[in-house]
Design a protein around this motif. Structure first.
Motif, PDB file in Angstrom:
ATOM      1  N   ARG A  46       0.680  -1.385   0.036  1.00 31.16           N
ATOM      2  CA  ARG A  46      -0.177  -0.426  -0.282  1.00 31.16           C
ATOM      3  C   ARG A  46       1.001   1.391   0.336  1.00 31.16           C
ATOM      4  O   ARG A  46       0.350   2.335  -0.460  1.00 31.16           O
ATOM      5  CB  ARG A  46      -0.690  -0.051   0.953  1.00 31.16           C
ATOM      6  N   LYS A  47       1.762   1.163   0.515  1.00 28.34           N
ATOM      7  CA  LYS A  47       2.878   2.586   0.836  1.00 28.34           C
ATOM      8  C   LYS A  47       4.155   2.245  -0.388  1.00 28.34           C
ATOM      9  O   LYS A  47       4.987   2.576  -0.597  1.00 28.34           O
ATOM     10  CB  LYS A  47       3.771   2.094   2.002  1.00 28.34           C
ATOM     11  N   GLY A  48       3.754   1.189  -1.462  1.00 31.26           N
ATOM     12  CA  GLY A  48       5.066   1.163  -2.294  1.00 31.26           C
ATOM     13  C   GLY A  48       5.827   0.513  -2.007  1.00 31.26           C
ATOM     14  O   GLY A  48       6.460   1.215  -3.163  1.00 31.26           O
ATOM     15  N   VAL A  49       5.971  -0.041  -1.153  1.00 35.48           N
ATOM     16  CA  VAL A  49       7.176  -0.984  -0.888  1.00 35.48           C
ATOM     17  C   VAL A  49       6.877  -2.141  -0.719  1.00 35.48           C
ATOM     18  O   VAL A  49       5.774  -2.799  -0.426  1.00 35.48           O
ATOM     19  CB  VAL A  49       7.903  -0.667  -0.233  1.00 35.48           C
ATOM     20  N   ILE A  90      11.632  14.971  -1.216  1.00 38.25           N
ATOM     21  CA  ILE A  90      12.360  14.500  -2.315  1.00 38.25           C
ATOM     22  C   ILE A  90      11.547  14.172  -3.406  1.00 38.25           C
ATOM     23  O   ILE A  90      11.819  14.057  -5.060  1.00 38.25           O
ATOM     24  CB  ILE A  90      13.411  13.078  -1.864  1.00 38.25           C
ATOM     25  N   GLU A  91      10.105  13.152  -3.219  1.00 38.40           N
ATOM     26  CA  GLU A  91       9.376  12.897  -4.202  1.00 38.40           C
ATOM     27  C   GLU A  91       8.552  14.140  -4.608  1.00 38.40           C
ATOM     28  O   GLU A  91       8.481  14.410  -6.172  1.00 38.40           O
ATOM     29  CB  GLU A  91       7.960  12.574  -3.546  1.00 38.40           C
ATOM     30  N   LYS A 127       9.587   2.034   4.414  1.00 40.97           N
ATOM     31  CA  LYS A 127       8.078   2.682   4.924  1.00 40.97           C
ATOM     32  C   LYS A 127       7.846   3.501   4.783  1.00 40.97           C
ATOM     33  O   LYS A 127       6.198   3.692   4.539  1.00 40.97           O
ATOM     34  CB  LYS A 127       8.605   3.006   6.643  1.00 40.97           C
ATOM     35  N   SER A 128       8.513   4.131   3.283  1.00 38.50           N
ATOM     36  CA  SER A 128       7.201   4.645   2.573  1.00 38.50           C
ATOM     37  C   SER A 128       7.265   4.617   0.682  1.00 38.50           C
ATOM     38  O   SER A 128       6.753   5.116   0.684  1.00 38.50           O
ATOM     39  CB  SER A 128       7.490   6.076   2.298  1.00 38.50           C
ATOM     40  N   GLY A 129       8.337   4.248   0.384  1.00 39.40           N
ATOM     41  CA  GLY A 129       8.095   3.195  -1.244  1.00 39.40           C
ATOM     42  C   GLY A 129       9.031   4.492  -1.390  1.00 39.40           C
ATOM     43  O   GLY A 129       8.853   4.931  -2.775  1.00 39.40           O
ATOM     44  N   VAL A 130       9.398   5.365  -0.951  1.00 36.19           N
ATOM     45  CA  VAL A 130      10.604   7.006  -1.767  1.00 36.19           C
ATOM     46  C   VAL A 130      11.652   6.361  -2.096  1.00 36.19           C
ATOM     47  O   VAL A 130      12.746   5.862  -1.149  1.00 36.19           O
ATOM     48  CB  VAL A 130      10.714   7.388  -1.220  1.00 36.19           C
ATOM     49  N   ILE A 131      11.855   5.128  -2.725  1.00 38.57           N
ATOM     50  CA  ILE A 131      13.730   4.885  -3.202  1.00 38.57           C
ATOM     51  C   ILE A 131      14.016   5.513  -4.658  1.00 38.57           C
ATOM     52  O   ILE A 131      15.120   5.865  -4.811  1.00 38.57           O
ATOM     53  CB  ILE A 131      13.024   3.221  -3.588  1.00 38.57           C
ATOM     54  N   GLN A 132      13.590   5.027  -5.604  1.00 41.48           N
ATOM     55  CA  GLN A 132      13.839   5.608  -6.608  1.00 41.48           C
ATOM     56  C   GLN A 132      13.988   7.073  -7.040  1.00 41.48           C
ATOM     57  O   GLN A 132      15.606   7.738  -7.288  1.00 41.48           O
ATOM     58  CB  GLN A 132      13.325   5.529  -8.021  1.00 41.48           C
ATOM     59  N   GLY A 139      17.986   1.158  -0.284  1.00 44.70           N
ATOM     60  CA  GLY A 139      16.696   1.022  -0.660  1.00 44.70           C
ATOM     61  C   GLY A 139      15.599  -0.243   0.229  1.00 44.70           C
ATOM     62  O   GLY A 139      15.856   0.755   1.721  1.00 44.70           O
ATOM     63  N   LYS A 140      14.868  -0.074   0.091  1.00 47.62           N
ATOM     64  CA  LYS A 140      14.271  -1.058   0.744  1.00 47.62           C
ATOM     65  C   LYS A 140      14.772  -1.838   2.277  1.00 47.62           C
ATOM     66  O   LYS A 140      14.500  -1.668   3.096  1.00 47.62           O
ATOM     67  CB  LYS A 140      13.205  -1.754   0.494  1.00 47.62           C
TER      68      LYS A 140
END
Ligand code: SF4
Ligand code: SF4
Ligand code: SF4
Ligand code: SF4
Lengths: 369, 220, 426
Positions: free
Chosen positions: B215-218, C283-284, C316-321, C341-342
């Motif tokens: 859901r959080k994109g991971v 960053i997004e 925890k938020s999927g901001v990686i790329q 990354g994750k």
């Protein structure tokens, strides 16, 4: 018919009287030795013992049975039935085989008991309605099976229960056991009981046990089910010629598939050989012609207790006897209800807790500093 | 009567029914306990759906990430070996496949007995290794409870009795087979009340985990 | 006067138990693998820091009250109860030795989301009066002053003045109807004033309209760190009120990982309704501007740079790329840390550990994981995008006498912007 007294002749004399040659006699002894898995060096011992033995008096009682065991006995080939009846033992009472009928027959039994008190052998085939059952379920000459049995064994040297019905209750005892059928072993506690189980038992095993008794003057070594170890010491599976296929995992999956034609293992077709102790695989049936598995049929486990109630004959050994998927589902549904109810209760409780949940205030936090 | 055959028939009959009933009731109760608790609504704007990432995690979590694999290779490998071994023996041994077919009517091909035999032997060794690891690794020592050792014992005995029965090392055979069935029944009975529940709930846990992260994109 | 008590704590634990929690506790096989993902265990070697062990109080409440088996045990008096002593002992485990980095949640083979349950456990800890002093103080300050560090608008106003003077640009304050409401973190305002200047430049460059709010400038949420919904919800409401008042469609969380997860993921659930605006991490936003061609840069950093992903931002938020796209825009000698990354490693300061003075030694111990990672690739500088991480990296590296400066990614981008005049000349 005059009551026959146990002859005073020894077995050797009797055999010779009937024209059995010395060679023929030794051959018989050799067959007996091999059947009982004794070394060849025992042959002269057997010969000497049999030569000097007195023919024992045998009383054969038939209760709730199908005569299959007697049928089997009549197909014994070494020794043959004639040998057995005429030479080795003195069969003083047997419904099917004796000539006497009615009161004369019963008279013969009582006479034999009287004459050979403490020495005669009792062979039983068929199960017996127990002492608490209606005595009318099975009677001979108006006497209940139970009473006849108890009366006859009282002065016997030993009792041989022939066939699975006598040994373990067999078919009559199968669920729901309407006659309250019991095995001999269940009822006779103070005499040695030997079980020669099988439905029917292998004829040579019956004669073999008698021969052993005559040869050694005592009963053979028995397993936990009172079965002679010489014949019941190994499982069908352990001596089955299809075993290599089992070990390699090659199984017939129906009675007419390729595997069946190639003679592969019958496990998946319900073979109970792995848990069945009997001599079929080594002694075979009908004069050594073949045996059930060789003819392509799985072993039913007929020499084991409760084999009628041990699950379907064509269900593999690993399949449970009574459980069904429906029952599992029902249990599952019950579980869901129980668990659900518990959770709903817990949740209700939690809801009140949450409703009464006291919010944390800054003052409370400050208090902690 | 208490002969070996009666024992075997008892394990195959009434005891099996009892075990299965306790198992089914216990398991479904546990599942109901879990699902009925539900989740609070989530108002945060999602980056992705929950279902797909959840399902993906159900599968991907089976394999350790490279770093973890490196840091805990023994733990991971041994765990893998015995789980796979157990599953092979459970599902692909002919008598077991027949049992499942007899019970549920679903069938699949099984493996040749010698293969299962070998796998079982390996499984036994791996199980011993897990016990040694549990007894010696400081973390495992610290977090292990009586339950862990109980469950280990039951699982080990299930495999061991199966091995003994297959090789007919215990006489008479009905005793050997009966012991194996009885151990399996004990396993079924304790399953819903111990960590063995993870056999089922791990998929739920993984789904929730994958859904929450997804859901959080991971992809977790 | 009401008090924080064990009973209230237990009630809070109960209120936290949901289906995932029950599924997780049902599934744990005590394999101990989660320990291998936790910097606090790995760097201290003390098995009491095994993640699943930290959850024992919550687990006991679950077992005792939410399972048939536990209730049966209760009938025979076999339950192990959660006591005040136990919670006192667990305070260190749930706060000092957990940065809520979420790494264990990604590693547990049965799929247990341990960090999710740590967050839940803290609810019970606060209600039972077992939260660390440092976090309590920060929460009190956040509620009372608007900043966990007690920072006032007037301090920020000085900074704004400073930025305006040095750039000649106006820093918009309380402008309604702009594209973005920009939030800051106190840590940033105090330690890294460059950040404000950087975004002023970038937004001016990209032609983005934005504003600060005098009503609410703080993005972090001490209530979430300590683990209390009531405090946390109050803090979120302040942001919502400010955004609603200024009628902005977007809110930007600063270079702070924790603030982002707090406002982005937990916020709406704390107030029980969706936001009327969207939330982004800076960053997004920068990456979106980059993708839209609204950021023109010149020159490249040529020294060997590596990057620390903040747990809250990446795992925890999927901001990686996004941060990698931006790095590649301005750095041509960028090397990744081995696990990134994750699967990055926590710096050791998150989850309130840095606000908890008592946890100082553990915080430093946990940092050794990051240090080893950094040593492995031996960069000349580290880049990151979270003020807490940045502070921890700086302090940690200094502690170990490693001369590796740490820079914020936003500032680095700002440094490479094509000058406005130059662009106009083209
Ligand atoms: S046919 Fe029956 S007795 Fe023969 S090997 Fe197969 S299972 Fe065993
Ligand atoms: S093969 Fe099995 S069922 Fe057939 S006679 Fe022999 S023991 Fe009985
Ligand atoms: S969230 Fe991070 S710090 Fe906390 S227990 Fe898990 S791995 Fe350790
Ligand atoms: S990794 Fe998961 S299953 Fe293993 S001990 Fe930790 S929480 Fe339990």
């Amino acid at each position: 018919m005059p009551v026959r007294k146990t002859p005073d002749k020894t077995l050797g004399e009797s055999l010779r009287d009937h024209g059995l040659s010395r060679r023929g006699f030794l051959k018989f002894c050799a067959a007996t030795a091999s059947m009982m898995a004794l070394p060849p060096s025992m042959v002269p011992v057997i010969a000497a013992a049999l030569d000097a033995a007195r023919r024992p008096s045998v009383i054969w009682l038939s209760f709730q049975e199908c005569t299959g065991c007697t049928e089997s006995l009549t197909r014994s080939h070494a020794p043959t039935l004639e040998d057995l009846i005429l030479n080795i033992i003195s069969l003083d009472y047997h419904h099917t085989l004796q000539a006497a009928a009615g009161e004369a027959a019963e008279e013969a039994r009582l006479q034999a008991m009287e004459d050979n008190k403490g020495e005669y052998l009792v062979i039983v085939d068929g199960s017996i309605p127990g002492p608490d059952s209606n005595p009318g379920f099975s009677t001979v000459a108006g006497q209940s099976n139970y009473d006849i049995l108890m009366e006859t064994v009282e002065h016997a040297a030993a009792v041989i229960a022939v066939g699975t019905c006598a040994a373990f209750g067999g078919l009559p005892q199968a669920n729901p056991n309407p006659t309250g059928a019991r095995s001999v072993m269940d009822l006779v506690k103070d005499k040695p009981v030997i079980n020669v189980s099988g439905c029917p038992p292998i004829p040579m095993v019956i004669t073999g046990v008698l021969t052993h008794y005559l040869t050694f003057g005592r009963l053979p070594e028995l397993d936990a089910y009172h079965r002679p170890l010489a014949f019941f010491g190994q499982s069908i599976h352990d001596r089955c010629y299809r075993r290599p296929f089992y070990d390699r995992g090659l199984f017939a999956e129906s009675f007419d598939d390729e595997g069946a034609k190639l003679g592969w293992c019958l496990y998946r077709l319900g073979c109970k050989g792995p848990s069945t102790y009997n001599a079929c695989a080594t002694m075979k049936w009908n004069d050594g012609t073949s045996w059930p598995i060789e003819s392509g049929h799985p072993c039913l486990g007929c020499s084991e207790p409760s084999f009628w109630d041990a699950g379907g004959f064509y269900e593999p050994l690993s399949v449970p006897i009574t459980a069904t998927s429906g029952a599992i589902l029902a249990a599952g549904a019950l579980g869901a209800v129980v668990g659900g109810a518990a959770t709903v209760l817990a949740k209700k409780e939690t809801k009140t807790i949450v409703a009464h949940r006291q919010p944390v205030t800054v003052e409370e936090l400050e208090d902690k500093l | 009567m208490s002969g070996s055959m009666e024992f075997l028939l008892w394990t195959k009959g009434p005891m099996f029914d009892i075990a299965l009933a306790i198992f089914a009731i216990g398991l479904f109760a546990r599942l109901a306990e879990i699902f009925l608790l539900g989740r609070k609504p989530n108002y945060a704007e999602p980056r992705a759906g929950e279902w797909l990432p959840g399902l993906r995690t159900v599968f991907t979590r089976t394999i350790a990430d490279p770093g973890t694999f490196q840091r805990a290779s023994f733990n991971v490998v041994v765990g893998w070996v015995w789980h796979i071994g157990f599953l092979i023996a459970l599902l692909l041994f002919v008598p077991h496949a027949e049992l499942i077919k007899g019970l549920f009517g679903i069938a699949w091909p099984a493996l040749p007995n010698p293969v299962v035999d070998l796998v079982t032997a390996i499984t036994l060794i791996a199980l011993v290794a897990t016990l040694v690891h549990r007894l010696t690794h400081p973390v495992k020592q610290r977090i292990s409870t009586i339950e862990d050792y109980l469950v280990w014992t039951v699982v080990f005995l299930v495999v061991l009795t199966g091995y003994l029965a297959y090789h007919r090392l215990v006489n008479p055979y009905p005793v050997a087979l009966g012991m194996h069935i009885l151990m399996a029944e004990i396993l079924l009975i304790i399953l819903p009340f111990t960590k063995l529940t993870h056999i089922f709930t791990t998929f739920i846990a993984r789904w929730y985990n994958g859904a929450a992260f997804g859901r959080k994109g991971v992809q977790s | 006067m009401s008090e924080l008590t064990l009973e209230r704590g237990l009630a809070a634990f109960r209120a936290e138990i949901d289906a995932p929690t029950a599924a997780f506790f049902s599934s744990c096989v005590h394999c101990g693998i989660c320990a291998q993902s936790c910097p606090f265990y790995l760097e201290t070697g003390d098995p009491k820091y095994t993640p699943i062990l930290k959850l024992e109080p919550l687990r006991l409440v679950w077992e005792n009250e939410f399972t048939l088996w536990g209730k049966l045990k209760g009938l025979f008096g076999l339950q192990q109860k959660v006591t005040d002593e136990m919670l006192a002992e667990w305070e260190e485990l749930l706060y000092d030795s957990c940065s809520m980095c979420g790494r264990c949640s990604l590693v547990c083979p049965v799929g247990n989301d341990l960090a999710y349950m740590i967050r839940k456990s803290r609810e019970g800890m606060v209600q039972s009066g077992h939260a660390p002093e440092g976090l309590i103080a920060a929460s009190v300050r956040a509620i009372q002053t608007g900043s966990p560090m007690g920072l006032q608008w007037k301090t920020l106003a000085v900074q704004i003045k400073h930025v305006e003077d040095s750039t000649g640009m106006e820093v918009p304050v309380d402008k309604a109807g702009v594209d973005y409401l920009v939030l800051l973190s106190s840590m940033e305002i105090i330690n890294f004033p460059e950040y404000l200047e950087a975004i002023a430049k970038i937004f001016d460059h990209a032609g983005v309209t934005w504003t600060l709010s005098t009503q609410c400038f703080e993005a972090t949420n001490a209530g979430i760190q300590i683990g209390n919904k009531d405090i946390a919800a109050q803090l979120v409401e302040r942001v919502v009120a400010a955004a609603e008042k200024l009628k902005v469609a977007n809110v930007i969380s600063p270079e702070c990982g924790h603030a982002y997860t707090a406002i982005r993921w937990e916020g709406p659930n704390l107030i029980g309704r969706p936001y009327p605006f969207r939330v982004f991490h800076i960053i997004e936003v920068l990456d979106e501007l980059r993708a839209a061609g609204r950021i023109q840069t010149e020159g490249m950093e040529s020294d060997r740079l590596s990057m620390h992903d903040p747990c809250n931002l990446a795992r925890k938020s999927g901001v990686i790329q996004q941060q990698r796209n931006l790095m590649n825009l301005v750095a041509d000698n960028f090397v990744e840390l081995k696990e990134h990354g994750k699967f990055q490693w926590c710096c050791g300061a998150g989850g309130g550990v840095s606000s908890n003075e008592r946890a100082e030694p553990l915080k430093l111990a946990a940092f050794k994981r990051k240090k080893a990672q950094i040593e492995e690739v031996a960069p000349e500088r580290m880049v990151t995008m979270c003020a807490t991480c940045r502070t921890q990296l700086e302090e940690g590296l200094e502690e170990f006498n490693m001369e590796i400066p740490v820079v914020g990614l936003t500032e680095m981008i700002a440094d490479h912007l094509v000058e406005k005049e130059a662009r106009e000349h083209e």
